[in-house]
Scaffold this active site. Sequence first.
Site, PDB file in Angstrom:
ATOM      1  N   ASP A 344      43.012  49.169  39.038  1.00  0.00           N
ATOM      2  CA  ASP A 344      41.613  49.579  38.920  1.00  0.00           C
ATOM      3  C   ASP A 344      41.358  51.027  39.340  1.00  0.00           C
ATOM      4  O   ASP A 344      40.389  51.637  38.889  1.00  0.00           O
ATOM      5  CB  ASP A 344      40.721  48.637  39.740  1.00  0.00           C
ATOM      6  CG  ASP A 344      40.625  47.255  39.099  1.00  0.00           C
ATOM      7  OD1 ASP A 344      41.073  47.095  37.948  1.00  0.00           O
ATOM      8  OD2 ASP A 344      40.097  46.331  39.741  1.00  0.00           O
ATOM      9  N   TYR A 428      34.560  42.222  38.042  1.00  0.00           N
ATOM     10  CA  TYR A 428      34.468  42.218  39.507  1.00  0.00           C
ATOM     11  C   TYR A 428      33.576  43.333  40.039  1.00  0.00           C
ATOM     12  O   TYR A 428      33.552  44.426  39.477  1.00  0.00           O
ATOM     13  CB  TYR A 428      35.860  42.397  40.126  1.00  0.00           C
ATOM     14  CG  TYR A 428      36.445  41.087  40.600  1.00  0.00           C
ATOM     15  CD1 TYR A 428      36.150  40.608  41.874  1.00  0.00           C
ATOM     16  CD2 TYR A 428      37.255  40.322  39.776  1.00  0.00           C
ATOM     17  CE1 TYR A 428      36.657  39.391  42.300  1.00  0.00           C
ATOM     18  CE2 TYR A 428      37.757  39.111  40.192  1.00  0.00           C
ATOM     19  CZ  TYR A 428      37.463  38.649  41.462  1.00  0.00           C
ATOM     20  OH  TYR A 428      37.953  37.446  41.884  1.00  0.00           O
TER      21      TYR A 428
HETATM   22 CU   LIG Z   1      39.641  37.323  42.571  1.00  0.00          CU
END
Ligand SMILES: [Cu+2]
Length: 690
Positions: A344, A428
């Site tokens: 990320d 996320y």
């Molecule tokens: Cu997770």
Amino acid sequence: MRLLLILCVTGILFIQNVVLGDSGEEEAWDYDPHPLDPLSRSEINKTSHIFRDHMKKVTWIFIWVMLKEPEKSAMLDYFLEDRDPPPGVIPRKAIAVAWNPADGSAYEGIVDLDKEKVDSFVKLGTSADTSFARDEMTEISEMVLKDATVLERLSKYGDFYGDPKNVIADVWKYGYKGDNYTGQRMSQVYFYGRNLTTGENDNFYAHPMGFLAIVDTLKNKVVAIEELPIQDSFDTGNRDGDKVPDEPGNFDPEITSRWYRDDIKPINIEQPGGPSYSIDGNKLEWQNFKMRIGHNGREGLILHLISYNDSNTVRPLIYRASLSELFVPYGDPRPPYHRKTAMDVGEYGLGFSASELRSPDGCRGTTYFIDLITNDMAGSGQAIKNGICVYEEDAGILWRKMHTITGRVLTARSQRLVVTFITTVSNYDYQIKWEFYQDASIRLNLVLTGIVSQNLVGAEGNPMGHGTIGMPNVNAQYHQHFFTARLDVEIDGNKNTVSVVDAVPDVEPSNSTTNPYGNGFTISETVLTTPSEARTKAEPVKARFWRIIGDPNKKNPISGDPMGWRLSPDHAIHLMMKADSVQHSRFSFVDYDVWVTPYKEDQLYAGGFYLNSSGLEKWVDDDPDVDITDTDVVLWHVFGVTHIVRVEDLPVMPVENIGFWFKPLNFFTENPSVNVRPISRETNNGRRRS
Ligand SMILES: [Cu+2]
Ligand SMILES: *[C@@H]1O[C@H](CO)[C@@H](O)[C@H](O)[C@H]1NC(C)=O
Ligand SMILES: *[C@@H]1O[C@H](CO)[C@@H](O)[C@H](O)[C@H]1NC(C)=O
Ligand SMILES: *[C@@H]1O[C@H](CO)[C@@H](O)[C@H](O)[C@H]1NC(C)=O
Ligand SMILES: *[C@@H]1O[C@H](CO)[C@@H](O)[C@H](O)[C@H]1NC(C)=O
Ligand SMILES: *[C@@H]1O[C@H](CO)[C@@H](O)[C@H](O)[C@H]1NC(C)=O
Ligand SMILES: *[C@@H]1O[C@H](CO)[C@@H](O)[C@H](O)[C@H]1NC(C)=O
């Protein structure tokens, strides 16, 4: 705007959520930037302008335009002596990385902003991997939903989800270097239905589809459609049950008819005396700590020059601290899910994915906001307004003692300073919180929330035991999150030594003269003398910690121990992917929980600047036996979550908090927070009752 905040900001700021600071509309720093200040928007523009001028007639796709930090050797003495370099003595430079779609290569330029010229300009070739450019994923997702092969595949979902306006394309890096697309810049795109009848904020992750598009990122073109396995097997041919799950996974009050609790009363934060921190430009001071706030598109927030004022001696602690990588591998063995390996930081950019903060995000009380500045695809400077915030919060008890005899109770309350940002990497949301405490402790706290990645389950049901069915026909695959913090430590100076300390039972047997009752235990300390030896793992059952000391001859006047700091891992996890997996070498930086490397310029990212197996493992292999004692070292700590998804993680995941502590170890001569005045009271709970 440069804002000098004086400690007692008067009593006027009583209301909650006072906002301080407005870096808002500036086009350049309106003062001489400190050499570690991030690039301003106009400096980003200037960098890409000089870059473009160097090689003309290219439609560059800019990935990173960031501060090229000054050489540490030029900055170090200023830090160690607690002073700022005079303006102009340290050249201001930038690094720019951009792709040339015409020749399929990325280029790296170092630009001297003072001399307005290119210092170096390198064609990287195909071995280099870079992030998506900011906004590139948006461009790809728009393209795929117009592509004829995608539309044809979508039409199998009927009138509703066959209509691309009810579809979201979720763009990932291709994530695997070893098959047909080696050497090309590829993306994989997953698809979800978004029920626009429900509303545009419909949670599309609840409606996963059964196929994938492979995209040539540079050409912005779909090159293949792949069917996802949806049965309890590797078989992708059996499409039984390939329909979009329709259970709404919504949690947005505007579009659900859920009942919301009505028994919650507000808790407000008041700081009637104003904040205890002060900010001058990007320099932050709080309760004996000093530091500088930096940022870029890749790491998001960076902290520099952290020091501690110990009774008027400013003692250096950390030259640079940041989250260097965030790696998320998924555990479903069925191709193409092996390609779900997200980096990320290096592939998406925590700064690119940051968003504006407000009081519900934690920036409560008297908060100072800072715009997080990044570049976009075109190489222009863009500000994420209020992308970083600084605030204080109550942190419970700092220390307490009831006098055993008299019953008098002293309680000191703990305040902590938080410097934070939140990044949304597709499904996320991560909050990265650097916390500072009055006992000189530092904590990096990671808050994981958002939506777990979901995939379609067909007629056969459970997908081979590698995930949790969270909603009908929706599976959430097991996965891991590995955070790699990089701490360029400077404990009491530039020369540090790191050791591993374990608690161990005395070796002498019970009934021996030196351990007659067998209860003896002590510590066993191993100095890490080389980078290869310093690749180490956590041992929670041994209460293992890492000790970093400054000058070994400078002893604590009370205990005689060397003065140092301690890294205490709380959340070490181990990679589930096999070491002999063909994918493994890109991620080998997670094979150990702590690494110690000798300081080298440009070794900032655990997976390598270009994510091509030229990170930690390679640096250590290149020079495994160099002496790292009493020298300038960098600590890397890998920690994370092995996420065996719970049904309770859907439709939106309640936070998971993880992190580690970085605490003084025989550095001071007593509890450095004993001078936080306690609140005292008398009780009749002492032994002397009258
Ligand atoms: Cu997770
Ligand atoms: C940067 O360049 C872009 C595109 O030319 C322009 O719109 C923007 O105003 C510039 N920003 C600054 C701060 O100069
Ligand atoms: C990674 O990419 C960089 C930049 O192109 C290159 O210098 C380096 O040799 C590459 N490393 C590997 C292991 O391919
Ligand atoms: C690679 O390409 C070949 C030929 O098009 C194809 O048969 C094969 O399935 C592809 N492999 C992968 C892993 O995509
Ligand atoms: C879309 O949402 C509407 C309104 O909530 C609902 O009636 C409809 O069944 C949904 N469509 C699908 C395909 O789930
Ligand atoms: C250190 O802290 C003391 C007490 O708060 C203060 O008087 C002094 O100015 C500080 N010194 C430095 C160098 O920051
Ligand atoms: C230690 O000595 C005691 C008393 O002599 C005896 O009962 C016990 O078994 C001994 N323990 C061991 C571990 O030798």
